[in-house]
Design a protein around this motif. Structure first.
Motif, short mmCIF file in Angstrom:
data_model
loop_
_atom_site.label_atom_id
_atom_site.label_comp_id
_atom_site.label_asym_id
_atom_site.label_seq_id
_atom_site.Cartn_x
_atom_site.Cartn_y
_atom_site.Cartn_z
N LEU A 67 9.86 7.83 6.58
CA LEU A 67 9.82 7.30 7.63
C LEU A 67 8.51 6.23 7.54
O LEU A 67 7.68 6.60 6.90
CB LEU A 67 9.37 8.27 8.94
N SER A 68 8.58 5.15 8.39
CA SER A 68 7.41 4.34 8.51
C SER A 68 6.45 4.91 9.28
O SER A 68 6.75 5.95 10.01
CB SER A 68 7.78 2.94 9.09
N ALA A 69 5.18 4.16 9.32
CA ALA A 69 4.02 4.95 10.15
C ALA A 69 4.49 4.72 11.70
O ALA A 69 4.20 5.86 12.37
CB ALA A 69 3.04 4.04 10.03
N ASP A 70 5.21 3.83 12.33
CA ASP A 70 5.64 4.01 13.74
C ASP A 70 6.60 4.67 13.80
O ASP A 70 6.72 5.44 14.80
CB ASP A 70 6.14 2.46 13.94
N GLU A 71 7.69 4.83 12.92
CA GLU A 71 8.62 5.93 13.22
C GLU A 71 8.02 7.20 12.87
O GLU A 71 8.46 8.13 13.90
CB GLU A 71 9.75 5.69 12.06
N ALA A 72 7.06 7.45 12.22
CA ALA A 72 6.52 9.01 12.15
C ALA A 72 5.74 9.25 13.50
O ALA A 72 6.07 10.28 14.05
CB ALA A 72 5.66 8.98 10.66
N ILE A 73 5.08 8.34 14.27
CA ILE A 73 4.29 8.69 15.15
C ILE A 73 5.21 8.92 16.33
O ILE A 73 5.00 9.69 17.07
CB ILE A 73 3.34 7.26 15.52
N GLN A 74 6.23 8.10 16.40
CA GLN A 74 7.33 8.18 17.60
C GLN A 74 8.03 9.38 17.31
O GLN A 74 8.20 10.10 18.26
CB GLN A 74 8.07 7.12 17.31
N HIS A 75 8.25 9.80 15.94
CA HIS A 75 8.94 11.07 15.95
C HIS A 75 8.05 12.27 16.14
O HIS A 75 8.43 13.02 16.89
CB HIS A 75 9.19 11.28 14.33
N ALA A 76 6.71 12.14 16.16
CA ALA A 76 5.95 13.31 16.43
C ALA A 76 5.49 13.26 18.02
O ALA A 76 5.73 14.46 18.39
CB ALA A 76 4.54 13.08 15.81
N LEU A 77 5.62 12.28 18.59
CA LEU A 77 5.68 12.38 20.08
C LEU A 77 6.76 12.80 20.53
O LEU A 77 6.64 13.38 21.72
CB LEU A 77 5.08 10.99 20.47
N ASN A 78 7.89 12.45 20.08
CA ASN A 78 9.09 13.00 20.79
C ASN A 78 9.48 14.28 20.36
O ASN A 78 10.02 15.09 21.05
CB ASN A 78 10.29 11.98 20.21
#
Length: 659
Positions: A67-78
């Protein structure tokens, strides 16, 4: 990106063509999710790109490779929260994702005074069960206190309800209602509200003022009705989920409440719920599993819900009668002889004696610890039930506190899972909890449920094995198990990204967070959660609400999801205010496609299936929206309305239904 199947797009486009002939543009949009999302479980996450990016420093110390950085952060937040708010991704990228995760695993380290201030509006949250029973009595008790007959009380209730249902003749309500296809009075309340601000979403609702002299005191202050206790719990839950910085704490609170579910509408449970969530669930969400099980076992809410407060050794009544007779004999009350039993009067029904109730023993093993395939038998259920005899409630309608009554306890030896239980008294139940908490089947069952909630509906067995090992080696430390899960490659895999369907509650909260909605009165959001299919604290089976896709994906529910997104983004939910135009950076001269592109980037991380984008582009070419680009001020449509419609459509898209 993967494309949707042509058959789905054909169905969707045909529905759009039919609805374009309708008079309301919102009805056109309302078909969107129900058509393209019927087979929502078959959606695949966007395919990974072949381009290999350099490791981002914000992902340091995490096993993230796909995952990209943005995807990983969104994944964690979701997954570890209820989705990002505006600016969250950038903020976490600056501080480092691992640091944010470690803070979430230690919620007491996070300052949450802002949300605590919002909760000051709900006084029941701080009350003891005894005080709630006294201050929010049953209507019959309130009527009796005021000296009203049953018929008089019913008549006055009807008068109050008629007054509550009368529309408020105010310019403000007319303005709020204009163009509102979904007024709050049309939304069925899962709380079964009768009146008051809670039923209308706060001040400014549709309740008329009533002459206090015309309504007896017993119902003049209808905020003291028992259901208000549940309403305030639900409003507080929504408020915390939207605003709390302790996002993982809120998700775990919801997870464990469903795992140890109780039903608000069963008897006295509604008065016990506040203490159950505040004193039992919340303090133990990341602690030792054994402590959480014992706390729920002692809770009046669980004791009442599963009837264990009524469970007693069938011989207890006979034993107590013999003890009373012996005491009387020792005092010489019967001249040293046993009393002769009084004959039963003709027609008098014999009082039903309390006996063994197996409800809690069964659910403790099947749902709370071992799982349905955990290796226990019906004999074990009976033996566990015997161990928990005497675990009861002091006075269910007055002083609802846990009490162990030795007189009701079965004193004989029990055998549970082949082990002799010999502590005696209350120790029997504690020994059973210890035994079950240490069982390998419990480690696997709890690890599987956690992985299913946070990773996917079918979590990898490799991950479950690692979590189970941590569960056993840490003596059931939930925080340690979560740490193992979060820091595993499986959690961050491409297959896990957007692999979960949001429950109605998750959808309601995540949309409000995504829009940065200012929520003054959360009751309408509580009502929407129920309308979409998940009324809070109202799950009757002990299984709790499911977190699997098949429980939530159906045409009617998906239609309501889109209706909610459109209403929230379009400022047609009372007590909530969203500014989609400012959020999307759209001014009055902008092309609606600019707003669409911005919304897809902001709410979907820029990743949407081609069919979704084409459908959305078709929607924004509706004549009512195209007029927004005309120079004629008379024909011009407010871009705020357009931005709200675009935001609502994107929030209703299939991709946003996933987390």
């Amino acid at each position: 990106m993967r494309h949707r199947k042509n058959s789905d797009l054909d169905i969707f486009r045909g529905a759009l063509f039919w609805n374009r002939r309708a008079t309301c543009a919102l009805l056109t949009a309302a078909i969107f999710l129900s058509t393209v999302g019927i087979d929502l479980p078959s959606f695949a996450a966007p395919a990974a790109t072949n381009k290999k990016e350099k490791p981002d420093p914000s992902l340091k110390n995490l096993p993230i490779t796909e995952l990209s950085a943005d995807e990983a952060i969104q994944h964690a937040l979701n997954r570890l929260g209820y989705g990002p708010r505006p600016g969250d991704v950038e903020r976490i990228k600056q501080m480092g994702l691992a640091k944010w995760i470690d803070q979430q695993l230690n919620p007491n380290s996070i300052d949450d005074k802002a949300v605590e201030a919002r909760l000051e509006n709900y006084p029941t949250l701080r009350m003891s069960t005894t005080k709630l029973l006294a201050e929010y009595p049953q209507p019959k008790q309130a009527a009796k206190k005021e000296g009203l007959s049953k018929d008089e009380f019913k008549e006055q209730q009807m008068q109050q309800r008629r007054a509550d249902m009368a529309p408020e003749k105010s310019a403000q309500q007319n303005a709020d209602s204009a163009g509102d296809g979904e007024s709050m009075k049309d939304i069925p309340s899962p709380m079964k509200q009768e009146s008051g601000d809670a039923a209308t979403g706060g001040a400014g609702g549709n309740r008329l003022s009533v002459d206090p002299n015309a309504v007896p005191r017993a119902i003049a202050d209808d905020s003291k009705r028992p259901q208000r206790v549940v309403e305030e719990l639900a409003m507080a839950k929504v408020t915390r989920a939207i605003y709390s910085e302790r996002q993982l704490q809120e998700v775990m609170d919801d997870f464990w409440f469903n795992h140890f579910n109780v039903y608000a509408q069963k008897g006295e449970v509604k008065w016990y719920l506040t203490s159950y969530e505040r004193d039992v669930i919340q303090p133990h969400t990341l602690g030792k599993f054994k402590d959480l099980v014992e706390a729920t076992a002692k809770s009046p809410a669980m004791l009442f819900y599963l009837d264990n407060f009524l469970s007693a050794d069938p011989r207890a009544a006979q034993r107590m009668a013999m003890e009373r007779a012996a005491r009387q004999a020792r005092r010489g009350g019967f001249g040293g002889r046993r009393p002769f039993p009084m004959p039963q009067q003709q027609g008098q029904k014999k009082k039903q004696e309390r006996g063994l109730n197996e409800n809690y023993g069964r659910e403790l093993m099947e749902l709370h610890t071992l799982g349905v395939d955990g290796g226990y038998t019906q004999k074990d259920v009976t033996e566990v039930a015997r161990c928990f005899t005497g675990w009861t409630i002091e006075k269910p309608r007055e002083n609802a506190e846990f009490k162990f009554d030795e007189r009701l306890h079965d004193p004989d030896t029990k055998i549970v899972l082949g082990k002799k239980i010999h502590n005696g008294g209350m120790g029997d139940g504690k020994e059973v909890i210890e035994l079950l908490a240490k069982n390998p089947n419990t480690a696997k069952f709890i690890s599987t449920k956690l992985a299913r909630r946070f990773v996917s509906d079918t979590p990898p067995q490799s991950l479950i094995a690692k979590m189970s090992q941590t569960f056993q080696s840490s003596d059931g430390d939930i925080r340690a198990v979560m740490h193992t899960m979060i820091y595993s490659p499986e959690f961050w895999s491409r297959e896990s990204f957007r692999a979960k369907i949001k429950t109605p509650y998750e959808l309601v909260i995540s949309a409000a967070r995504a829009l940065g909605t200012d929520v003054d009165s959360p009751m309408p959001l509580v009502q929407w959660t129920g309308r979409i299919g998940e009324p809070l604290y109202q799950c009757q089976p002990p299984t709790g609400y499911s977190d699997r896709a098949d429980a939530w994906v159906n045409t009617g529910a998906l239609l309501n999801r889109l209706n909610y997104s459109l209403a929230l983004a379009g400022n047609r939910v009372r007590g909530s205010r969203s500014d989609a135009a400012t959020l999307l950076g759209v001014d009055t001269s902008a092309d609606p496609k600019v707003a669409l592109n911005r919304a897809v980037e902001m709410f979907l991380g820029g990743e949407a299936a081609r069919g979704t984008v084409e459908t959305l582009e078709t929607q924004i070419e509706d004549p009512q929206i195209v007029q927004a680009k005309l120079d004629d001020p008379v024909k011009r449509v407010d871009m705020g309305v357009v931005a709200g419609l675009v935001a609502g459509l994107v929030l209703g898209a299939p991709e946003f239904q996933r987390r």
